[in-house]
Each structure stands twice: as C-alpha cells, then as structure tokens.
Design a protein around this motif. Structure first.
Motif, PDB file in Angstrom:
ATOM      1  N   PRO A  51       0.828  -1.217   0.000  1.00  0.00           N
ATOM      2  CA  PRO A  51       0.000   0.000   0.000  1.00  0.00           C
ATOM      3  C   PRO A  51       0.856   1.258   0.000  1.00  0.00           C
ATOM      4  O   PRO A  51       1.976   1.266   0.502  1.00  0.00           O
ATOM      5  CB  PRO A  51      -0.798  -0.105   1.301  1.00  0.00           C
ATOM      6  CG  PRO A  51      -0.758  -1.544   1.679  1.00  0.00           C
ATOM      7  CD  PRO A  51       0.552  -2.069   1.154  1.00  0.00           C
ATOM      8  N   VAL A  52       0.314   2.318  -0.581  1.00  0.00           N
ATOM      9  CA  VAL A  52       0.981   3.618  -0.589  1.00  0.00           C
ATOM     10  C   VAL A  52       0.862   4.237   0.796  1.00  0.00           C
ATOM     11  O   VAL A  52      -0.211   4.265   1.379  1.00  0.00           O
ATOM     12  CB  VAL A  52       0.344   4.556  -1.643  1.00  0.00           C
ATOM     13  CG1 VAL A  52       0.900   5.959  -1.529  1.00  0.00           C
ATOM     14  CG2 VAL A  52       0.558   4.000  -3.035  1.00  0.00           C
ATOM     15  N   ASP A  53       1.980   4.708   1.308  1.00  0.00           N
ATOM     16  CA  ASP A  53       1.998   5.409   2.588  1.00  0.00           C
ATOM     17  C   ASP A  53       1.866   6.899   2.283  1.00  0.00           C
ATOM     18  O   ASP A  53       2.836   7.551   1.893  1.00  0.00           O
ATOM     19  CB  ASP A  53       3.299   5.115   3.326  1.00  0.00           C
ATOM     20  CG  ASP A  53       3.420   5.846   4.653  1.00  0.00           C
ATOM     21  OD1 ASP A  53       2.473   6.578   5.031  1.00  0.00           O
ATOM     22  OD2 ASP A  53       4.458   5.697   5.305  1.00  0.00           O
ATOM     23  N   ASP A  54       0.655   7.433   2.406  1.00  0.00           N
ATOM     24  CA  ASP A  54       0.413   8.838   2.072  1.00  0.00           C
ATOM     25  C   ASP A  54       1.211   9.804   2.951  1.00  0.00           C
ATOM     26  O   ASP A  54       1.345  10.975   2.627  1.00  0.00           O
ATOM     27  CB  ASP A  54      -1.079   9.165   2.162  1.00  0.00           C
ATOM     28  CG  ASP A  54      -1.868   8.494   1.050  1.00  0.00           C
ATOM     29  OD1 ASP A  54      -1.335   8.408  -0.073  1.00  0.00           O
ATOM     30  OD2 ASP A  54      -2.995   8.055   1.312  1.00  0.00           O
ATOM     31  N   LYS A  55       1.740   9.317   4.060  1.00  0.00           N
ATOM     32  CA  LYS A  55       2.535  10.173   4.946  1.00  0.00           C
ATOM     33  C   LYS A  55       3.970  10.321   4.440  1.00  0.00           C
ATOM     34  O   LYS A  55       4.712  11.138   4.930  1.00  0.00           O
ATOM     35  CB  LYS A  55       2.545   9.592   6.358  1.00  0.00           C
ATOM     36  CG  LYS A  55       1.166   9.557   6.989  1.00  0.00           C
ATOM     37  CD  LYS A  55       1.206   8.859   8.325  1.00  0.00           C
ATOM     38  CE  LYS A  55      -0.207   8.699   8.855  1.00  0.00           C
ATOM     39  NZ  LYS A  55      -0.255   7.869  10.048  1.00  0.00           N
ATOM     40  N   ASN A  56       4.350   9.489   3.461  1.00  0.00           N
ATOM     41  CA  ASN A  56       5.708   9.534   2.927  1.00  0.00           C
ATOM     42  C   ASN A  56       5.702  10.246   1.578  1.00  0.00           C
ATOM     43  O   ASN A  56       5.389   9.641   0.558  1.00  0.00           O
ATOM     44  CB  ASN A  56       6.265   8.116   2.778  1.00  0.00           C
ATOM     45  CG  ASN A  56       7.691   8.102   2.273  1.00  0.00           C
ATOM     46  OD1 ASN A  56       8.280   9.151   2.005  1.00  0.00           O
ATOM     47  ND2 ASN A  56       8.249   6.924   2.133  1.00  0.00           N
TER      48      ASN A  56
ATOM     49  N   LEU B 299       7.722   8.601  -1.510  1.00  0.00           N
ATOM     50  CA  LEU B 299       7.505   7.201  -1.868  1.00  0.00           C
ATOM     51  C   LEU B 299       7.959   6.946  -3.302  1.00  0.00           C
ATOM     52  O   LEU B 299       7.540   7.618  -4.239  1.00  0.00           O
ATOM     53  CB  LEU B 299       6.025   6.826  -1.739  1.00  0.00           C
ATOM     54  CG  LEU B 299       5.724   5.398  -2.192  1.00  0.00           C
ATOM     55  CD1 LEU B 299       6.301   4.406  -1.189  1.00  0.00           C
ATOM     56  CD2 LEU B 299       4.249   5.187  -2.351  1.00  0.00           C
TER      57      LEU B 299
ATOM     58  N   LYS C  18       4.740   7.254  -5.897  1.00  0.00           N
ATOM     59  CA  LYS C  18       3.488   7.426  -5.166  1.00  0.00           C
ATOM     60  C   LYS C  18       2.424   6.510  -5.764  1.00  0.00           C
ATOM     61  O   LYS C  18       2.531   5.306  -5.633  1.00  0.00           O
ATOM     62  CB  LYS C  18       3.076   8.884  -5.108  1.00  0.00           C
ATOM     63  CG  LYS C  18       4.110   9.739  -4.406  1.00  0.00           C
ATOM     64  CD  LYS C  18       3.690  11.150  -4.280  1.00  0.00           C
ATOM     65  CE  LYS C  18       4.833  11.878  -3.589  1.00  0.00           C
ATOM     66  NZ  LYS C  18       4.795  13.270  -3.707  1.00  0.00           N
ATOM     67  N   LYS C  19       1.442   7.048  -6.472  1.00  0.00           N
ATOM     68  CA  LYS C  19       0.360   6.204  -6.998  1.00  0.00           C
ATOM     69  C   LYS C  19       0.408   6.037  -8.512  1.00  0.00           C
ATOM     70  O   LYS C  19      -0.504   5.501  -9.106  1.00  0.00           O
ATOM     71  CB  LYS C  19      -0.992   6.796  -6.576  1.00  0.00           C
ATOM     72  CG  LYS C  19      -1.186   6.784  -5.069  1.00  0.00           C
ATOM     73  CD  LYS C  19      -2.533   7.323  -4.670  1.00  0.00           C
ATOM     74  CE  LYS C  19      -2.670   7.307  -3.146  1.00  0.00           C
ATOM     75  NZ  LYS C  19      -3.963   7.790  -2.698  1.00  0.00           N
TER      76      LYS C  19
END
Length: 133
Positions: free
Chosen positions: A66-71, A74, A91-92
C-alpha cells in the motif's frame, strides 16, 4: 506497434533464484521475489539490456505494498539499469526516467500504478520517434 520481441530475460521464480544475486533482506517466497524497500536483486548477465534505436520494452509481474500517504518521497523501484533507465512506482503512478550520460533527463509519469496487493503486469514500451521525410 507490432508484436513484442522475444524477451532477453524471462524470470520465473518457480525455478529458484536462477542467477540472481539477492542483496539485503531480499528472498524468494511462494515462487516470488520479496523485497522490503531496502533490499534488491541484481541480474549479473544484464549487460545487453539497453535502450537502443529499436526501443525498449520492460514488463514485470508485481504486487505492490500500500501507498503510505505520509511519505512524500515514496518511490518503489521495479527495474533500474545503472545510469540508463528507471522503471518504478512514484506514489500512486507508474514512472520512468532516462539518463543521457550526464543527468536524468526524460521523466515520464504514466497511469495509475496497480492497486496494492493485486498481482499485475505493468509494461513500458519505448519506441523511436517516427519522422516524416
């Protein structure tokens, strides 16, 4: 675009690590290469994989975390060839970049990366530009 050429490398981890060199915590598990974000695998006989005047096609069967939106930084490397090219998730989105010998200079941010946890095979195909005469 025509048919895809025969692959230079076609790894099937059901046959073990073949000639891969596993670095860090990289391991084979359930017929898949498992990386933790700090580990990687090297392909020692990859010297003939280059972007040429005929182009380059890269594909990989992957299952992303999963993508870590806090990073905000990424960046998941899928395949990299030294100072030549990168195929990754940024990211995504899918991401590619090329090196011209002096710097990274040809960023392409493509479509959405595969959903986390799903096995998918994203493919990047670079073809030479066609010019009118």
């Amino acid at each position: 675009c025509g048919a895809l050429p025969s692959p230079v490398f076609d790894y099937d981890f059901k046959n073990g690590k073949q000639n891969l060199i596993l670095k860090g915590n990289a391991k084979l598990e359930n017929n898949a290469l498992v990386l933790d974000g700090k580990s990687y695998a090297q392909i020692p006989d990859s010297g003939n994989i280059h972007l040429t005047e005929k182009g380059l096609t890269i594909g990989a069967m992957i299952r992303l975390a999963p993508v870590d939106d806090k990073n905000p930084k990424l960046f998941d490397m899928i395949l990299s060839k030294g100072n030549e090219y990168i195929f990754a998730r940024n990211k995504k989105n899918m991401y590619t970049n090329f090196h011209n010998g002096a710097r990274w200079c040809a960023v392409t941010i493509g479509g959405n990366a595969p959903a986390a946890g799903e096995w998918k095979c994203p493919v990047c195909r670079w073809l030479p530009c066609q010019t009118a005469h």
